[in-house]
Design a protein around this motif. Structure first.
Motif, short mmCIF file in Angstrom:
data_model
loop_
_atom_site.label_atom_id
_atom_site.label_comp_id
_atom_site.label_asym_id
_atom_site.label_seq_id
_atom_site.Cartn_x
_atom_site.Cartn_y
_atom_site.Cartn_z
N VAL A 1 4.47 31.06 -9.13
CA VAL A 1 5.63 31.95 -9.15
C VAL A 1 6.55 31.75 -7.95
CG1 VAL A 1 4.52 33.88 -7.93
CG2 VAL A 1 6.32 34.35 -9.63
N VAL A 2 6.02 31.24 -6.83
CA VAL A 2 6.86 31.06 -5.63
C VAL A 2 7.47 29.67 -5.57
CG1 VAL A 2 5.43 32.70 -4.36
CG2 VAL A 2 4.98 30.26 -4.12
N LEU A 3 7.15 28.80 -6.51
CA LEU A 3 7.61 27.41 -6.47
C LEU A 3 8.97 27.27 -7.14
CD1 LEU A 3 4.24 25.65 -7.35
CD2 LEU A 3 5.28 25.89 -5.08
N SER A 4 9.90 26.65 -6.43
CA SER A 4 11.24 26.44 -6.95
C SER A 4 11.38 25.04 -7.56
CB SER A 4 12.26 26.58 -5.81
OG SER A 4 12.07 25.54 -4.85
N ASP A 5 12.50 24.81 -8.22
CA ASP A 5 12.79 23.46 -8.72
C ASP A 5 12.78 22.45 -7.57
OD1 ASP A 5 13.05 24.44 -11.25
OD2 ASP A 5 15.22 24.12 -11.40
N GLU A 6 13.31 22.87 -6.42
CA GLU A 6 13.36 21.97 -5.26
C GLU A 6 11.96 21.59 -4.79
OE1 GLU A 6 15.17 24.74 -5.60
OE2 GLU A 6 17.11 23.76 -5.93
N ASP A 7 11.01 22.54 -4.84
CA ASP A 7 9.63 22.24 -4.47
C ASP A 7 9.05 21.16 -5.38
OD1 ASP A 7 9.43 24.13 -2.37
OD2 ASP A 7 9.00 25.73 -3.79
N TRP A 8 9.26 21.34 -6.68
CA TRP A 8 8.74 20.37 -7.64
C TRP A 8 9.42 19.02 -7.48
CZ3 TRP A 8 4.66 20.59 -10.83
CH2 TRP A 8 4.07 21.83 -11.04
N GLU A 9 10.74 19.03 -7.33
CA GLU A 9 11.47 17.77 -7.22
C GLU A 9 11.08 16.99 -5.97
OE1 GLU A 9 15.50 19.06 -7.39
OE2 GLU A 9 15.43 19.49 -9.56
N HIS A 10 10.91 17.68 -4.84
CA HIS A 10 10.53 16.99 -3.61
C HIS A 10 9.14 16.38 -3.74
CE1 HIS A 10 9.07 16.57 0.57
NE2 HIS A 10 10.29 16.16 0.79
N ALA A 11 8.20 17.13 -4.32
CA ALA A 11 6.83 16.62 -4.49
C ALA A 11 6.81 15.39 -5.38
CB ALA A 11 5.94 17.71 -5.06
N ILE A 12 7.58 15.42 -6.46
CA ILE A 12 7.60 14.30 -7.40
C ILE A 12 8.31 13.09 -6.80
CG2 ILE A 12 8.50 13.52 -9.64
CD1 ILE A 12 7.90 16.40 -10.64
N GLN A 13 9.43 13.33 -6.08
CA GLN A 13 10.14 12.23 -5.44
C GLN A 13 9.25 11.52 -4.43
OE1 GLN A 13 13.08 10.84 -5.84
NE2 GLN A 13 14.12 12.25 -7.21
N THR A 14 8.52 12.30 -3.62
CA THR A 14 7.72 11.73 -2.54
C THR A 14 6.44 11.08 -3.05
OG1 THR A 14 8.58 13.39 -1.00
CG2 THR A 14 6.54 12.25 -0.37
N ASN A 15 5.75 11.75 -3.94
CA ASN A 15 4.40 11.33 -4.33
C ASN A 15 4.34 10.45 -5.57
OD1 ASN A 15 2.58 12.97 -2.41
ND2 ASN A 15 4.00 14.52 -3.18
N LEU A 16 5.39 10.42 -6.37
CA LEU A 16 5.39 9.61 -7.59
C LEU A 16 6.54 8.61 -7.62
CD1 LEU A 16 4.34 8.83 -10.37
CD2 LEU A 16 5.59 10.79 -11.32
N LEU A 17 7.77 9.10 -7.46
CA LEU A 17 8.91 8.20 -7.64
C LEU A 17 9.08 7.22 -6.48
CD1 LEU A 17 11.57 10.51 -9.30
CD2 LEU A 17 10.05 8.83 -10.35
N PRO B 1 6.64 5.53 -4.82
CA PRO B 1 5.89 4.32 -5.16
C PRO B 1 6.44 3.57 -6.36
CG PRO B 1 4.45 6.26 -5.18
CD PRO B 1 5.80 6.71 -4.76
N VAL B 2 6.94 4.29 -7.35
CA VAL B 2 7.51 3.62 -8.53
C VAL B 2 8.69 2.75 -8.11
CG1 VAL B 2 8.80 4.00 -10.67
CG2 VAL B 2 6.73 5.33 -10.21
N ARG B 3 9.55 3.29 -7.26
CA ARG B 3 10.73 2.53 -6.84
C ARG B 3 10.35 1.32 -5.99
NH1 ARG B 3 13.57 7.90 -6.60
NH2 ARG B 3 12.67 8.22 -4.51
N LEU B 4 9.37 1.49 -5.10
CA LEU B 4 8.93 0.35 -4.29
C LEU B 4 8.29 -0.73 -5.15
CD1 LEU B 4 7.51 2.03 -1.07
CD2 LEU B 4 9.52 0.57 -1.23
N ASP B 5 7.47 -0.32 -6.10
CA ASP B 5 6.88 -1.29 -7.03
C ASP B 5 7.97 -2.08 -7.73
OD1 ASP B 5 4.45 -0.19 -6.31
OD2 ASP B 5 4.09 0.79 -8.23
N VAL C 1 0.86 -1.18 0.00
CA VAL C 1 0.00 0.00 0.00
C VAL C 1 0.90 1.23 0.00
CG1 VAL C 1 -1.85 1.26 1.15
CG2 VAL C 1 -1.79 -1.25 1.27
N ASN C 2 1.01 1.87 -1.16
CA ASN C 2 1.82 3.07 -1.31
C ASN C 2 1.01 4.27 -0.84
OD1 ASN C 2 4.43 2.33 -2.70
ND2 ASN C 2 2.99 1.38 -4.13
N ASN C 3 1.03 4.49 0.48
CA ASN C 3 0.23 5.55 1.08
C ASN C 3 1.00 6.85 1.27
OD1 ASN C 3 -2.00 6.66 2.94
ND2 ASN C 3 -0.21 6.62 4.28
#
Length: 264
Positions: free
Chosen positions: A100-116, A118-122, A86-88
């Motif tokens: 406008v206030v979002l940095s590359d780091e904001d995007w990268e952290h969100a994608i690492q946590t919420n997408l990558l 679960p992909v890695r665990l799968d 269960v990828n919760n």
């Protein structure tokens, strides 16, 4: 009536893993699977202050590939296999103010946590599921995958939309080999975190906590049911989906949002 009375042995002998399983919906999911007879492993960065001794805890930061490798290695070494994943894990830590206030780091952290994560665990656990011809993977997404809130959670919403798409594609590949893949997309859940958010809004804006709740529901376009979900309600859906009673369900997204999404 205890919701678990009829299901307390249906996952007997199964090994299950729940990421983000020490609080909120993840904790409720872990306890639901435990009550159904499964051996349950929970993953989080920090151990809970009051741990459930019946749950097996592993500390790991799943937003990093080394954390994922640690979990896969420890689980397979100690338990020999995994039947239910269960990828919760998920969440948003970005500030308000739009793109406008979002940095590359904001995007990268969100994608690492919420997408990558679960992909890695799968990728780590699927080979042994496919070899045995048995397994269930649940991806916990969000209604924001279809109903994004641009002010502060756009990276989170984009990552969850990607997770929904990925989940469907993965199910098409592995379902013929008897591994089921499903997505659950909750709306607002009444967790400790959301309670804290209501208090923060109340203190910052000078409104009551009930008024803060109404503001949040209004920002979502309203919740026809009139309240957020309880963690146990989401857990009950997961408990059904991973059970033998749901054996023909795969490749499907289940929305549990009290009617929030206004379209079909």
């Amino acid at each position: 009536m205890d919701l678990y009375l009829n299901y307390q042995n249906e996952l007997s002998g199964k090994i299950a893993l729940v990421t983000g399983g020490t609080k909120g919906a993840g904790k409720a999911i872990a306890e639901r699977l435990l009550n159904a007879g499964a051996t349950v492993i929970v993953i989080a960065r920090k151990a809970p202050e009051q741990p459930n001794k019946k749950l097996h805890f592993i500390s790991a930061d799943l937003s990093q590939s080394l954390g994922t490798q640690k979990v896969v290695s420890e689980v397979l070494s100690k338990f020999g296999r995994l039947d239910i994943l269960v990828n919760n894990l998920g969440g948003s830590e970005t500030q308000g103010g739009g793109f406008v206030v979002l940095s590359d780091e904001d995007w990268e952290h969100a994608i690492q946590t919420n997408l990558l994560a679960p992909v890695r665990l799968d990728r780590g656990f699927l080979p042994q599921m496919l070899e045995r011809g048995n397994g269930v993977i649940i991806h916990i997404a969000s209604i924001q995958g279809k109903l994004p809130l641009y002010d502060s959670t756009l990276p989170y919403a984009a990552a969850k939309a990607g997770l929904i798409n990925y989940s469907k594609g993965l199910s098409n590949e592995v379902s013929p080999k008897s591994v089921r893949v499903l997505t659950v997309s909750p709306g607002w859940i009444n967790t400790e975190g959301s309670t804290g958010m209501m208090k923060e809004i109340s203190e910052r804006t000078g409104v009551t906590i009930d008024e803060a709740k109404q503001q949040v529901m209004k920002s979502l376009g309203g919740i026809p049911y009139g309240r957020p979900a309880q963690p146990e309600e989401v857990a009950e859906l997961i408990g059904f989906l991973v059970s033998p009673r749901a054996n023909y369900l795969t490749g499907t997204e289940f929305v549990i949002d009290g009617g929030t999404i206004p379209t079909i």
